[in-house]
Design a protein around this motif. Structure first.
Motif, short mmCIF file in Angstrom:
data_model
loop_
_atom_site.label_atom_id
_atom_site.label_comp_id
_atom_site.label_asym_id
_atom_site.label_seq_id
_atom_site.Cartn_x
_atom_site.Cartn_y
_atom_site.Cartn_z
N ILE A 4 0.87 -1.18 0.00
CA ILE A 4 0.00 0.00 0.00
C ILE A 4 0.90 1.22 0.00
CG2 ILE A 4 -1.63 1.39 1.35
CD1 ILE A 4 -2.81 -1.18 2.42
N GLU A 5 0.54 2.21 -0.81
CA GLU A 5 1.27 3.47 -0.83
C GLU A 5 0.28 4.59 -0.57
OE1 GLU A 5 4.65 4.20 -3.56
OE2 GLU A 5 3.24 5.61 -4.46
N THR A 6 0.64 5.44 0.40
CA THR A 6 -0.21 6.57 0.76
C THR A 6 0.68 7.74 1.16
OG1 THR A 6 -2.14 7.24 2.05
CG2 THR A 6 -0.52 5.89 3.18
N PHE A 7 0.09 8.83 1.53
CA PHE A 7 0.84 10.04 1.85
C PHE A 7 0.92 10.21 3.36
CE2 PHE A 7 1.51 14.55 2.51
CZ PHE A 7 2.55 14.79 1.62
N GLY A 8 2.10 10.09 3.92
CA GLY A 8 2.31 10.39 5.33
C GLY A 8 2.46 9.17 6.21
N ILE A 9 3.33 9.31 7.20
CA ILE A 9 3.64 8.21 8.11
C ILE A 9 2.43 7.81 8.96
CG2 ILE A 9 4.56 9.70 9.94
CD1 ILE A 9 6.01 6.28 8.99
N VAL A 10 1.61 8.75 9.35
CA VAL A 10 0.45 8.43 10.18
C VAL A 10 -0.48 7.47 9.43
CG1 VAL A 10 -1.63 9.38 11.25
CG2 VAL A 10 0.57 10.56 11.50
N VAL A 33 8.91 6.88 -0.37
CA VAL A 33 9.11 6.88 -1.82
C VAL A 33 9.55 8.24 -2.33
CG1 VAL A 33 8.03 6.35 -4.02
CG2 VAL A 33 7.39 5.06 -1.99
N ALA A 34 8.75 9.25 -2.11
CA ALA A 34 9.10 10.60 -2.57
C ALA A 34 8.09 11.59 -2.04
CB ALA A 34 9.13 10.66 -4.09
N SER A 35 8.56 12.73 -1.62
CA SER A 35 7.70 13.85 -1.21
C SER A 35 6.60 13.44 -0.24
CB SER A 35 7.09 14.51 -2.44
OG SER A 35 8.09 14.97 -3.30
N GLY A 36 6.93 12.56 0.69
CA GLY A 36 5.95 12.16 1.70
C GLY A 36 5.16 10.92 1.39
N TYR A 37 5.25 10.40 0.18
CA TYR A 37 4.57 9.14 -0.13
C TYR A 37 5.36 8.00 0.46
CZ TYR A 37 1.26 11.39 -3.20
OH TYR A 37 0.26 12.17 -3.69
N MET A 63 -9.82 7.36 7.60
CA MET A 63 -9.19 8.54 8.21
C MET A 63 -9.29 9.77 7.31
SD MET A 63 -5.77 6.93 9.94
CE MET A 63 -5.35 8.46 10.79
N GLY A 64 -9.90 9.61 6.14
CA GLY A 64 -10.09 10.74 5.24
C GLY A 64 -8.94 10.97 4.29
N ALA A 65 -8.03 10.02 4.20
CA ALA A 65 -6.89 10.14 3.29
C ALA A 65 -7.12 9.26 2.07
CB ALA A 65 -5.60 9.75 4.00
N SER A 66 -6.23 9.40 1.12
CA SER A 66 -6.32 8.60 -0.11
C SER A 66 -5.15 7.64 -0.20
CB SER A 66 -6.29 9.50 -1.34
OG SER A 66 -7.39 10.37 -1.34
N VAL A 67 -5.44 6.49 -0.77
CA VAL A 67 -4.38 5.53 -1.07
C VAL A 67 -3.94 5.83 -2.49
CG1 VAL A 67 -3.89 3.09 -1.49
CG2 VAL A 67 -5.23 3.78 0.51
N TYR A 68 -2.64 6.07 -2.65
CA TYR A 68 -2.10 6.36 -3.97
C TYR A 68 -2.13 5.10 -4.84
CZ TYR A 68 1.11 7.83 -7.61
OH TYR A 68 1.68 8.12 -8.82
N SER A 69 -1.72 3.99 -4.27
CA SER A 69 -1.78 2.72 -5.00
C SER A 69 -1.72 1.56 -4.02
CB SER A 69 -0.64 2.62 -6.02
OG SER A 69 0.61 2.64 -5.36
N SER A 70 -2.19 0.42 -4.47
CA SER A 70 -2.10 -0.81 -3.70
C SER A 70 -2.07 -1.97 -4.67
CB SER A 70 -3.29 -0.95 -2.74
OG SER A 70 -4.50 -1.08 -3.45
N VAL A 71 -1.42 -3.05 -4.23
CA VAL A 71 -1.31 -4.21 -5.11
C VAL A 71 -1.05 -5.45 -4.26
CG1 VAL A 71 1.19 -3.99 -5.51
CG2 VAL A 71 -0.23 -5.08 -7.24
#
Length: 94
Positions: A4-10, A33-37, A63-71
């Motif tokens: 899973i890839e998302t934005f932010g450690i939390v 990965v880059a810039s907080g991802y 939590m109201g965030a988005s998942v950038y990608s998952s596989v």
């Protein structure tokens, strides 16, 4: 193997927590990965990885965030270890 890839450690910690609580998977590691991802990688049998990734995605979205990608990669080629080895927790600790 499930990722899973998302934005932010939390959010990635929430995903990893949900993944481990939902299925019998091992957290292999993570990568900024880059810039907080951030990506988190788990291993286990195919069904466990699918359940874990689904639960992780839902936890992040709750939590109201988005998942950038998952596989989920069923039966990954053994040579992928050459890539994933560098992301193991042991290799990330000082």
């Amino acid at each position: 193997m499930g990722l899973i890839e998302t934005f932010g450690i939390v959010f990635v910690l929430e995903a990893a927590d949900a993944m481990q609580k939902t299925a019998d998977v091992d957290v292999v590691g993570f990568e900024n990965v880059a810039s907080g991802y951030i990506s988190v990688l788990v291993e286990g049998d195919v069904a466990a990885c699918k359940s874990a990734v689904d639960a992780g995605v839902k936890a992040v979205e709750k939590m109201g965030a988005s998942v950038y990608s998952s596989v989920v990669i069923p039966t990954p080629h053994p040579d992928l270890v050459k890539i994933t080895r560098r992301y193991t927790i042991e290799n990330l600790l000082p």
